[in-house]
Design a protein around this motif. Structure first.
Motif, mmCIF file in Angstrom:
data_model
loop_
_atom_site.group_PDB
_atom_site.id
_atom_site.type_symbol
_atom_site.label_atom_id
_atom_site.label_comp_id
_atom_site.label_asym_id
_atom_site.label_seq_id
_atom_site.Cartn_x
_atom_site.Cartn_y
_atom_site.Cartn_z
ATOM 1 N N UNK A 4 80.938 41.748 -46.914
ATOM 2 C CA UNK A 4 80.056 40.616 -47.156
ATOM 3 C C UNK A 4 80.888 39.346 -47.007
ATOM 4 N N UNK A 5 80.544 38.537 -46.000
ATOM 5 C CA UNK A 5 81.349 37.383 -45.628
ATOM 6 C C UNK A 5 80.558 36.081 -45.734
ATOM 7 N N UNK A 6 81.204 35.079 -46.282
ATOM 8 C CA UNK A 6 80.655 33.722 -46.292
ATOM 9 C C UNK A 6 81.420 32.966 -45.233
ATOM 10 N N UNK A 7 80.791 32.740 -44.096
ATOM 11 C CA UNK A 7 81.371 32.006 -42.975
ATOM 12 C C UNK A 7 80.703 30.650 -42.971
ATOM 13 N N UNK A 8 81.486 29.588 -43.220
ATOM 14 C CA UNK A 8 80.885 28.287 -43.471
ATOM 15 C C UNK A 8 81.836 27.169 -43.073
ATOM 16 N N UNK A 9 81.268 26.033 -42.732
ATOM 17 C CA UNK A 9 82.051 24.827 -42.481
ATOM 18 C C UNK A 9 81.863 23.892 -43.672
ATOM 19 N N UNK A 10 82.924 23.192 -43.996
ATOM 20 C CA UNK A 10 82.903 22.269 -45.131
ATOM 21 C C UNK A 10 83.648 20.992 -44.758
ATOM 22 N N UNK A 11 83.225 19.903 -45.387
ATOM 23 C CA UNK A 11 83.991 18.669 -45.254
ATOM 24 C C UNK A 11 85.282 18.810 -46.050
ATOM 25 N N UNK A 12 86.188 17.880 -45.851
ATOM 26 C CA UNK A 12 87.447 17.900 -46.602
ATOM 27 C C UNK A 12 87.187 17.826 -48.103
ATOM 28 N N UNK A 13 86.126 17.120 -48.502
ATOM 29 C CA UNK A 13 85.836 16.978 -49.925
ATOM 30 C C UNK A 13 84.887 18.053 -50.467
ATOM 31 N N UNK A 14 84.706 19.157 -49.719
ATOM 32 C CA UNK A 14 84.037 20.337 -50.258
ATOM 33 C C UNK A 14 82.527 20.376 -50.197
ATOM 34 N N UNK A 15 81.920 19.689 -49.232
ATOM 35 C CA UNK A 15 80.469 19.716 -49.098
ATOM 36 C C UNK A 15 80.063 20.401 -47.793
ATOM 37 N N UNK A 16 78.941 21.140 -47.840
ATOM 38 C CA UNK A 16 78.465 21.839 -46.650
ATOM 39 C C UNK A 16 77.266 21.148 -46.018
ATOM 40 N N UNK A 17 76.731 20.142 -46.687
ATOM 41 C CA UNK A 17 75.628 19.329 -46.157
ATOM 42 C C UNK A 17 75.578 18.048 -46.974
ATOM 43 N N UNK A 18 74.953 17.039 -46.410
ATOM 44 C CA UNK A 18 74.756 15.792 -47.150
ATOM 45 C C UNK A 18 73.736 16.040 -48.262
ATOM 46 N N UNK A 19 73.555 15.091 -49.172
ATOM 47 C CA UNK A 19 72.527 15.271 -50.213
ATOM 48 C C UNK A 19 71.125 15.493 -49.631
ATOM 49 N N UNK A 20 70.882 15.002 -48.410
ATOM 50 C CA UNK A 20 69.576 15.155 -47.748
ATOM 51 C C UNK A 20 69.554 16.345 -46.788
ATOM 52 N N UNK A 21 70.534 17.235 -46.880
ATOM 53 C CA UNK A 21 70.663 18.408 -46.010
ATOM 54 C C UNK A 21 70.948 18.049 -44.561
#
Length: 183
Positions: A4-21
């Motif tokens: 089971x893998x979580x493959x994801x991109x993140x910003x340097x400050x640890x977010x995967x989307x903006x507050x508005x997705x």
């Protein structure tokens, strides 16, 4: 046996989307061949996808009429009623991720299960002791606020760094193995 893998991109400050997705910060790197090669290599090992309802809704809004994973069974964890797009193999489920983990592994047919998108569903897998690997691509962008990478209730045990590599001079991919202690 499926991982089971979580493959994801993140910003340097640890977010995967903006507050508005919004994913514009990430989509600007779509033309980077090395980043795209990494995604292709990862997808070759995926036999089943699990995603939350918010991620599914985002895909339907931003890719209308086009299902991006036509060859892969997908399980959507949601409390909403949806109709599946043409050319898709989607199962809609409700309930505890532990209940469905054996079905996901069977559907993957000895390939891996990709836990897609939002961190909320992935956090449920992690807290149930069902997250085996996290493959994190850190993109050189700072959002300042947004959807967190993995909103857990508490800290994990130390993660084991399995590999790291630079992708196209723009991003860094880190592959971690999780030590299971939850249950």
């Amino acid at each position: 046996m499926s991982t089971f893998q979580y493959y994801v991109a993140s910003t340097i400050d640890g977010f995967i989307a903006s507050p508005e997705d919004d994913l514009g910060w990430l989509l600007q790197f779509d033309g980077n061949d090395e980043v795209n090669d990494g995604i292709g290599q990862f997808m070759a090992g995926v036999g089943c996808i699990a995603m939350g309802g918010d991620t599914y809704r985002w895909l339907m809004e931003h890719e209308p009429g086009k299902w991006p994973y036509p060859e892969i069974p997908c399980w959507v964890f949601t409390h909403h009623e949806y109709s599946a797009p043409a050319e898709s193999d989607i199962t809609y489920v409700r309930g505890d991720v532990r209940e469905f983990a054996p079905d996901l592994a069977r559907a993957a047919k000895d390939k891996n299960v990709w836990l897609v998108g939002g961190g909320d569903l992935v956090a449920q897998f992690a807290e149930a002791g069902l997250l085996d690997e996290m493959i994190l691509t850190i993109v050189p962008v700072v959002l300042g606020a947004g959807k967190p990478l993995l909103p857990l209730k508490g800290p994990t045990p130390p993660l084991e760094l399995v590999s790291s590599r630079t992708l196209g001079g723009a991003a860094v991919e880190l592959r971690y193995r999780l030590q299971q202690s939850a249950g």
